[in-house]
Design a protein around this motif. Structure first.
Motif, mmCIF file in Angstrom:
data_model
loop_
_atom_site.group_PDB
_atom_site.id
_atom_site.type_symbol
_atom_site.label_atom_id
_atom_site.label_comp_id
_atom_site.label_asym_id
_atom_site.label_seq_id
_atom_site.Cartn_x
_atom_site.Cartn_y
_atom_site.Cartn_z
ATOM 1 N N LYS A 297 44.959 41.501 39.346
ATOM 2 C CA LYS A 297 44.466 40.235 39.900
ATOM 3 C C LYS A 297 43.956 39.264 38.829
ATOM 4 O O LYS A 297 43.408 38.208 39.184
ATOM 5 N N THR A 298 44.110 39.612 37.562
ATOM 6 C CA THR A 298 43.679 38.677 36.517
ATOM 7 C C THR A 298 44.462 37.371 36.614
ATOM 8 O O THR A 298 45.663 37.383 36.866
ATOM 9 N N GLY A 307 47.192 42.814 21.690
ATOM 10 C CA GLY A 307 46.281 43.943 21.842
ATOM 11 C C GLY A 307 45.064 43.686 22.705
ATOM 12 O O GLY A 307 44.304 44.608 23.010
ATOM 13 N N GLU A 308 44.850 42.439 23.107
ATOM 14 C CA GLU A 308 43.665 42.116 23.893
ATOM 15 C C GLU A 308 43.779 42.701 25.309
ATOM 16 O O GLU A 308 44.872 42.792 25.854
ATOM 17 N N ILE A 309 42.640 43.074 25.869
ATOM 18 C CA ILE A 309 42.592 43.521 27.270
ATOM 19 C C ILE A 309 41.788 42.487 28.042
ATOM 20 O O ILE A 309 40.642 42.214 27.689
ATOM 21 N N VAL A 310 42.388 41.897 29.048
ATOM 22 C CA VAL A 310 41.721 40.818 29.782
ATOM 23 C C VAL A 310 41.620 41.146 31.263
ATOM 24 O O VAL A 310 42.402 41.921 31.809
ATOM 25 N N SER A 311 40.618 40.525 31.882
ATOM 26 C CA SER A 311 40.357 40.703 33.312
ATOM 27 C C SER A 311 39.740 39.434 33.858
ATOM 28 O O SER A 311 39.225 38.615 33.096
ATOM 29 N N TYR A 313 39.143 36.023 36.590
ATOM 30 C CA TYR A 313 39.789 34.740 36.860
ATOM 31 C C TYR A 313 38.747 33.647 36.695
ATOM 32 O O TYR A 313 37.821 33.587 37.505
ATOM 33 N N PRO A 314 38.806 32.814 35.692
ATOM 34 C CA PRO A 314 39.822 32.851 34.630
ATOM 35 C C PRO A 314 39.615 34.045 33.714
ATOM 36 O O PRO A 314 38.493 34.511 33.546
ATOM 37 N N ALA A 315 40.703 34.515 33.108
ATOM 38 C CA ALA A 315 40.683 35.747 32.333
ATOM 39 C C ALA A 315 39.727 35.655 31.152
ATOM 40 O O ALA A 315 39.702 34.657 30.440
ATOM 41 N N VAL A 316 38.952 36.714 30.964
ATOM 42 C CA VAL A 316 38.136 36.884 29.761
ATOM 43 C C VAL A 316 38.363 38.310 29.272
ATOM 44 O O VAL A 316 39.090 39.082 29.899
ATOM 45 N N SER A 317 37.728 38.664 28.158
ATOM 46 C CA SER A 317 37.913 40.032 27.663
ATOM 47 C C SER A 317 37.412 41.010 28.727
ATOM 48 O O SER A 317 36.434 40.742 29.435
ATOM 49 N N HIS A 318 38.097 42.126 28.815
ATOM 50 C CA HIS A 318 37.754 43.099 29.845
ATOM 51 C C HIS A 318 36.296 43.535 29.715
ATOM 52 O O HIS A 318 35.603 43.716 30.719
ATOM 53 N N LYS A 319 35.819 43.693 28.479
ATOM 54 C CA LYS A 319 34.426 44.106 28.256
ATOM 55 C C LYS A 319 33.450 43.098 28.836
ATOM 56 O O LYS A 319 32.483 43.467 29.499
ATOM 57 N N LEU A 320 33.684 41.835 28.533
ATOM 58 C CA LEU A 320 32.796 40.792 29.069
ATOM 59 C C LEU A 320 32.866 40.775 30.594
ATOM 60 O O LEU A 320 31.845 40.656 31.273
ATOM 61 N N TRP A 321 34.077 40.920 31.116
ATOM 62 C CA TRP A 321 34.252 40.883 32.561
ATOM 63 C C TRP A 321 33.481 42.009 33.242
ATOM 64 O O TRP A 321 32.849 41.810 34.283
#
Lengths: 344, 344, 344
Positions: A297-298, A307-311, A313-321
């Motif tokens: 659903k990103t 190599g980035e992992i995003v999550s 909406y709007p997408a940010v780094s998975h860690k921050l999300w």
């Protein structure tokens, strides 16, 4: 199939097995089953902690196990034959092939299929009932075209490629070798190109090509559009699940996996080895770097680095999300504090 | 085609050109290409800042340019012929039509098509192989029905409308003139109507009509449902991309564009000139005003005013959403401050 | 149909009616219409507050009403005949059946259909033009298979089940009695199973079964995948809307409703009576308890308890989500306060 025969057929894919210690444990295996519902005579597998507990209760006669001695001993203690490898899921995939082959259409052109006069047919081609292959199509060797498929004119189809029932291949499509187009997919239809004018939408004809390199799979009812110019291209061995939309002019690299209901708008560039989970959306002209991952659903509006992992909406780094998603649920407390502080 | 011939054919669509200054620069153009991969002999175009830099490096022999003298001079300096207009994208769309025409099925009814006895056929109709046209269907002039299309009974199809392969038109559908239904789309199937009862779902038959006015396009594998009563209606010149769902009883105005994977629940009212970006969802019975815009993945539960731009889930004004989306990423700091403040 | 005849046909479904008081009010009814656009001679219905106001202005000759004396009196005062029940929507669904029956394909096998030699056909089966039924398929009594449907080998289809045009039923599918598969749906195609290896994706063959119990409906262009082992199963009377994706190995209970564009990843377990609104996504291996509800666009990564109502992404309780969604819009104020507080 006897367990011992299975081991021989799998060869070096098996790293360890119960057979190494106990050659008497050699059950006859008649099929595959999930570990929690397996019955005697079946082979099953566990992967990950969630299913490990079932080793103590499964009725399966054989198991595919990870390289974990405790679990292996538990299986042996229960009289269950087992094989193991570093990648048990890969080993199990090899086991399946010994028990099951998907339905293969017989070779030859069904008399009810319409194959126009100047179609080039390779050797050992299967064309099912009521398929329609139009002018100027070139079909490689060992291609399978299931019933009710429609191929528009000016299409090339590589060797061993499979078109499942009711899919449609439009003009100016180039399919590589070993591609699979699943049922109902539409490849190479007109991209969504309309220019606004004072008198309404002006249609931009889509004069480009749609290219799927070798080993690409497109899921059921997915759509890959033809661009106005140049190419829409999906790289070698990239796999798309069902109901995925690839807009006109997208460039997808090799070895990617796009899960169900992912949507790419026009002109998106996706690198190699990218994973997009279910229902991800990517906006026009965005670039996604190699090996990037987007969780389900990103919504991706901006470029994503390799190599980035995003999550999110709007997408940010998975860690921050992960952090913000947890804190969002504390907003009621924070808001109360904010209101109180303001009053003071 | 010679560049000079292109200019003549485009007529008043061209506002300025390199030909005005240099009649010697008259390359032969053989096709279209994206600016970054163009080769000699092709015509390409730039639009927006992102592609402007390629004027200095493109191998294209001709360009469609905006009314920007600096860029025009740069092209001229590099010996590239160019044409320009206020709306270069529209001009380029007109250029494409000179180089490419989509595949046109030959006129006539293919002998393998099934056209039931009382079907009314207009003049110059094309019906492809294995298409099935059932009782009581009325087909206008110059209609094209591609292979393996199925038309249920009691359907009307206006002049020049095109049905692409493997689409399905259900009973009680009225298609206007100049509509295009792309491959795999399902028009007029039963809306999702089930009434809960103590003994399970009770099916509500869908007795209404599905009406597409003139110039409507429906993308591949999209679905437009038939209502229980009254009409599902899509207004003149509205365009739907692929994999869009329009629930039963929706009323969509004219000149809208719904991008891929948009979903409208039942009874949604959409005004004229509305733009819904990819994966937008609209809840039951919501009204969206004229010229409103929803950005991608927006979830709309409440009515949207005419001209409003909305984003997010639940949808808010795009301006507010931009602010809150940025601040959400500061939540970890804010939360830390909140925790600290509470402790004090 | 005369109003009095309608009442007789509906029998005990009608709890109260204008006929009880005024037997002279007995209009002839010729069709159904929405209340706001109804014309004389039609029967319409209202449900909920939104449409109640139209009782004062509708031109309908008869209405289906709730058990609300004020509204009933208002209709009577305007000379509108009415019938009422506790569940007016259910009553209206019964009214529709008296005015409309969906198109029924005539019994028999169309001469252009391909039915392979060893297919077992029940009694009174209808198979439409250009349908393709392959080896070893078993078809029950009163089954309807519309034109251009493809059924792969080794499929079983229960009594009275309907397959709409252009849908595809793959190998190892078991359809119960009274199922409906709508146009373009793909049932039992290969699940999305690829194991990553250093040399690329290794395909995991999907050797399991796809089982739809009695009374299941699958919407247009939806996809239900076949698993590697065991079953993908959809329970009795569960209804799926259009463009829904059900991944391999999912287990869905009975009496659920999944709205359009819902996506379930692999191995999801859904209880009985679950409602998933439009565009909901559920991650791999998640379990959703009986009678749980997810509102539209919810992204479910963790198990949901029975009876729970969830919203948002990631999903939280609907109550919490309502609170946080409102406060998110106050974030600009909160952030300003936070910045100011920090400065102090």
């Amino acid at each position: 199939m006897q367990f011992s025969e299975l081991i021989i057929k799998l060869g070096s894919a098996v790293t360890a097995s119960s057979f190494d210690r106990d050659r008497q444990l050699d059950p006859i295996l008649t099929g595959l089953a999930p570990i929690d519902t397996a019955t005697a005579g079946t082979i099953s597998y566990i992967e990950g902690d969630k299913f490990a507990k079932f080793v103590s209760s499964t009725a399966a006669s054989a198991l595919v196990l990870p390289m974990n001695e405790a679990i292996q001993a538990q299986a042996s203690d229960r009289g269950i034959a087992w094989i193991a490898a570093q990648e048990p899921r890969l080993l199990f995939a090899q086991v399946i092939k010994l028990f099951y082959q998907p339905f293969k259409l017989p070779a030859g052109v069904h008399p009810s299929a319409i194959v126009e006069a100047d179609v080039e047919l390779g050797e050992n081609v299967s064309i099912g009932a009521h398929a329609v292959i139009q002018a100027g199509v070139k079909i490689g060797n060992d291609v399978t075209i299931h019933p009710n498929v429609v191929v528009y004119p000016d299409v090339q189809i590589g060797d061993r490629t499979i078109l499942h029932a009711n899919c449609t291949i439009h003009e100016r499509v180039r399919l590589g070798n070993d591609c699979v187009i699943h049922s109902g997919a539409a490849i190479g239809a007109e991209g969504f190109g309309f220019v606004p004018t004072p008198s309404g939408w002006f249609k931009m004809e889509q004069a480009g090509y749609t290219v799927l390199e070798n080993g690409v799979e497109i899921g059921c009812n997915s759509t890959v559009d033809r661009p106005a110019m140049g190419e829409t291209r999906i790289g070698r061995d990239t796999k798309l699940d069902n109901l995925v939309h690839v807009g006109h002019g997208c460039q997808i690299g090799s070895n990617c996996a796009l899960a169900a209901q992912v949507g790419l708008a026009g002109g998106v560039k996706v690198g190699n080895g990218v994973l997009l989970a279910g229902q991800v959306g990517v906006a026009n002209q965005v670039t996604i770097g190699d090996r990037a991952i987007a969780s389900s659903k990103t919504g991706i509006h901006n470029n994503v680095d390799p190599g980035e992992i995003v999550s999110g909406y709007p997408a940010v780094s998975h860690k921050l999300w992960l952090k913000t998603a947890a804190i969002v649920n504390r907003l009621p407390e924070m808001y109360q504090f904010f209101k109180q502080s303001q009053r003071n």
